[in-house]
Design an enzyme around this catalytic site. Structure first.
Site, PDB file in Angstrom:
ATOM      1  CG  ASP A  12      -1.689  -1.384   1.364  1.00  0.00           C
ATOM      2  OD1 ASP A  12      -2.475  -1.656   0.215  1.00  0.00           O
ATOM      3  OD2 ASP A  12      -1.738  -1.858   2.434  1.00  0.00           O
ATOM      4  CE  LYS A  15       3.007  -2.707  -4.342  1.00  0.00           C
ATOM      5  NZ  LYS A  15       2.787  -2.383  -3.092  1.00  0.00           N
ATOM      6  N   GLY A  39      -4.361  -4.848  -3.831  1.00  0.00           N
ATOM      7  CA  GLY A  39      -5.176  -3.715  -4.492  1.00  0.00           C
ATOM      8  C   GLY A  39      -4.764  -2.632  -4.782  1.00  0.00           C
ATOM      9  CG  HIS A  40      -2.511  -2.082  -7.849  1.00  0.00           C
ATOM     10  ND1 HIS A  40      -1.477  -2.039  -6.885  1.00  0.00           N
ATOM     11  CD2 HIS A  40      -2.180  -3.231  -8.703  1.00  0.00           C
ATOM     12  CE1 HIS A  40      -0.584  -3.029  -7.225  1.00  0.00           C
ATOM     13  NE2 HIS A  40      -1.032  -3.748  -8.185  1.00  0.00           N
ATOM     14  CD  GLN A 223       0.859  -8.971  -1.962  1.00  0.00           C
ATOM     15  OE1 GLN A 223       1.488  -9.708  -2.357  1.00  0.00           O
ATOM     16  NE2 GLN A 223      -0.438  -8.645  -2.191  1.00  0.00           N
TER      17      GLN A 223
HETATM   18  P1  IMP Z   1      -2.623 -12.940   2.569  1.00  0.00           P
HETATM   19  O1  IMP Z   1      -1.567 -12.343   1.548  1.00  0.00           O
HETATM   20  O2  IMP Z   1      -3.931 -12.848   2.206  1.00  0.00           O
HETATM   21  O3  IMP Z   1      -2.386 -14.508   3.028  1.00  0.00           O
HETATM   22  O4  IMP Z   1      -2.274 -11.911   3.730  1.00  0.00           O
HETATM   23  C1  IMP Z   1      -1.108 -12.269   4.678  1.00  0.00           C
HETATM   24  C2  IMP Z   1      -0.797 -10.700   5.213  1.00  0.00           C
HETATM   25  O5  IMP Z   1      -0.628 -10.021   4.121  1.00  0.00           O
HETATM   26  C3  IMP Z   1      -1.883 -10.120   5.939  1.00  0.00           C
HETATM   27  O6  IMP Z   1      -1.240  -9.441   7.322  1.00  0.00           O
HETATM   28  C4  IMP Z   1      -2.313  -9.243   4.938  1.00  0.00           C
HETATM   29  O7  IMP Z   1      -3.229  -8.089   5.451  1.00  0.00           O
HETATM   30  C5  IMP Z   1      -1.251  -8.877   4.193  1.00  0.00           C
HETATM   31  N1  IMP Z   1      -1.386  -8.372   2.695  1.00  0.00           N
HETATM   32  C6  IMP Z   1      -1.800  -9.206   1.839  1.00  0.00           C
HETATM   33  N2  IMP Z   1      -1.830  -8.329   0.589  1.00  0.00           N
HETATM   34  C7  IMP Z   1      -1.466  -7.109   1.053  1.00  0.00           C
HETATM   35  C8  IMP Z   1      -1.555  -5.881   0.023  1.00  0.00           C
HETATM   36  O8  IMP Z   1      -1.695  -5.919  -1.096  1.00  0.00           O
HETATM   37  N3  IMP Z   1      -1.324  -5.003   0.941  1.00  0.00           N
HETATM   38  C9  IMP Z   1      -1.089  -4.877   2.240  1.00  0.00           C
HETATM   39  N4  IMP Z   1      -1.074  -5.964   2.895  1.00  0.00           N
HETATM   40  C10 IMP Z   1      -1.246  -7.174   2.416  1.00  0.00           C
HETATM   41 MG    MG Z   2      -2.893  -2.199  -1.836  1.00  0.00          MG
END
Ligand code: IMP
Ligand code: MG
Length: 423
Positions: A12, A15, A39-40, A223
């Site tokens: 977040d 990007k 999420g973008h 991420q």
């Molecule tokens: P997962 O990727 O759904 O398995 O989540 C694992 C961890 O990564 C959690 O703390 C999520 O909140 C975090 N996470 C996954 N994708 C994102 C992202 O795009 N932005 C921020 N945090 C993320």
């Molecule tokens: Mg994001």
């Protein structure tokens, strides 16, 4: 030209916005890891696009590729294609390519993700998109490939081979195993496969061939570095490798071809989900960052935790990624805070350190040591050039550059395309 972009914090960082801005200069934009947990948010004129899977470069002329190291939920893919078409953006096989070896997120992966998180005594706070379980199956060689999905016969064969094992897993964790072969779900996947079939591609070949022809390629990470499955803050991480080297491994491009590695770094720090965040602010400063920065997750809508810029974590990102420069985002959000703080080290067990401890439980015990800088009051959201920033904001940017040891190349002061400028 091969450029890699990764998030230097916990995701977040903005990007999407930076990729959208840069994509105009690239022939290809490729996603290399993660799935629709990302999420973008991209704002073009008055339109806001929220994308989870499709690379942000989609809104420009570049070809966009989904690499085999990603995990793909075909339902979300089709939804995004539809959303873009409704907005007047044409999607064709010339525009979009999905690697045949991409792992498919199946309904049972999503089910398992939710069930497993519910039984964890200490939660990770996953996005419940089935990401981790799709990657488990990739490593276990029990995945459904995109090439299987687009071929009904192969898909059915694959499923009948995998199903007994998956049913046992779901039963063992207290779920309903019928989700694995439920006919309405299987039929839906067959039809999604048909719809997505035209996009099948060989991403490594395409990228290497394009580089040979002198074209330019942008690899877009999802991420952030500290959510990396190997080098992040375990267990509070995502299930893929999010750092720059992962772009090479996952796209099948050799490290000798990389020209540039760009860090996307927010002017403060946020984290969504559980895990240590040493500079987290729960008082007024945290509320300010949250409210002014609209810090809600794009994918889950969860509130993001906010804190001051964490230099030890940033230094680790510089090491993990080998950044050549940075884009500093959301500088406008700091307006009105005085002082503005930078965490320059941590106190841990009576010692001051300037680099994060390798062990996550030690990181959780770190107490930040701050350097205070004078704040500024001017609204930055319509600033279009570095020289127009208040002097105190420039001092802040230059301090970050000096401490990180990399130049800041871009600065953004708002969500719009026109609100990012070169330093
Ligand atoms: P997962 O990727 O759904 O398995 O989540 C694992 C961890 O990564 C959690 O703390 C999520 O909140 C975090 N996470 C996954 N994708 C994102 C992202 O795009 N932005 C921020 N945090 C993320
Ligand atoms: Mg994001």
């Amino acid at each position: 030209m091969f450029t890699i972009i990764t998030g230097a914090q916990f995701g977040d960082e903005g990007k999407g916005k930076v990729v959208d801005l840069m994509a105009g200069d690239y022939n290809i934009v490729a996603r290399f890891q993660g799935g629709d947990n990302a999420g973008h948010t991209v704002k073009v004129k008055d339109e806001i696009y929220k994308l989870h899977l499709i690379p942000s470069g989609f809104l420009l002329d570049s070809r966009v590729l989904i690499g085999p190291g990603t995990v793909l939920n075909p339902e979300i893919m089709v939804e995004e294609i539809r959303m873009l078409e409704e907005a007047g953006v044409k999607v064709s096989a010339e525009k979009l390519g999905i690697d045949g070896k991409t792992s498919i997120i199946m309904p049972y992966h999503i089910e398992l993700d939710g069930l497993r998180e519910a039984t964890r005594s200490e939660k990770i706070g996953t996005t419940k998109r089935g990401i981790g379980f799709a990657y488990i199956d990739k490593i276990a060689r029990d995945e459904v490939h995109f090439s299987d999905l687009v071929d009904e016969k192969r898909l059915m064969q694959r499923l009948s081979d995998i199903a007994p094992q998956k049913e046992e897993e779901i039963k063992a964790i207290g779920g309903d195993p019928s989700i694995v072969t439920e006919s309405s779900l299987v039929d839906r996947y067959i039809s999604l496969g048909r719809e997505l079939a035209p996009y099948i591609a060989d991403v490594s070949y395409e990228i290497n061939k394009s580089l040979d022809e002198g074209k330019s390629v942008l690899a877009e990470g999802a991420q952030g570095s500290h959510l990396d499955v190997i080098h992040g803050t375990q267990k509070f991480v995502t299930s893929s490798s999010t750092i720059a080297g992962s772009a090479c491994a996952n796209l099948g491009v050799g490290p000798t071809r990389v020209n540039e590695v760009l860090a996307i770094v927010k002017a403060y720090i946020t984290r969504v989900g559980a895990g240590p965040l040493p500079t987290e602010q729960e008082g007024d400063a945290g509320q300010h960052l949250h409210d002014v920065g609209h810090e809600f997750g794009t994918t889950t809508g969860r509130s993001r935790r906010c804190g001051w810029f964490d230099m030890p974590l940033a230094k680790k990102s510089v090491y993990l990624n080998g950044y050549t420069s940075a884009a500093l985002t959301k500088l406008d959000v700091l307006t009105g805070l005085d002082p503005v703080k930078i965490c320059v080290g941590y106190e841990l067990d009576g010692k001051v350190i300037d680099y994060p401890p390798e062990d996550t439980s030690q990181l959780a015990r770190c107490v930040p040591v701050y350097e205070e800088m004078e704040g500024w009051d001017a609204d930055l959201t319509s600033v279009v050039g570095y020289e127009d920033l208040p002097q105190k904001a420039r001092v802040y940017v230059e301090r970050l550059e000096k401490l990180m040891g990399i130049p800041v190349k871009y600065i953004s002061v708002g969500p719009g395309r026109e609100q990012t400028f070169m330093k």
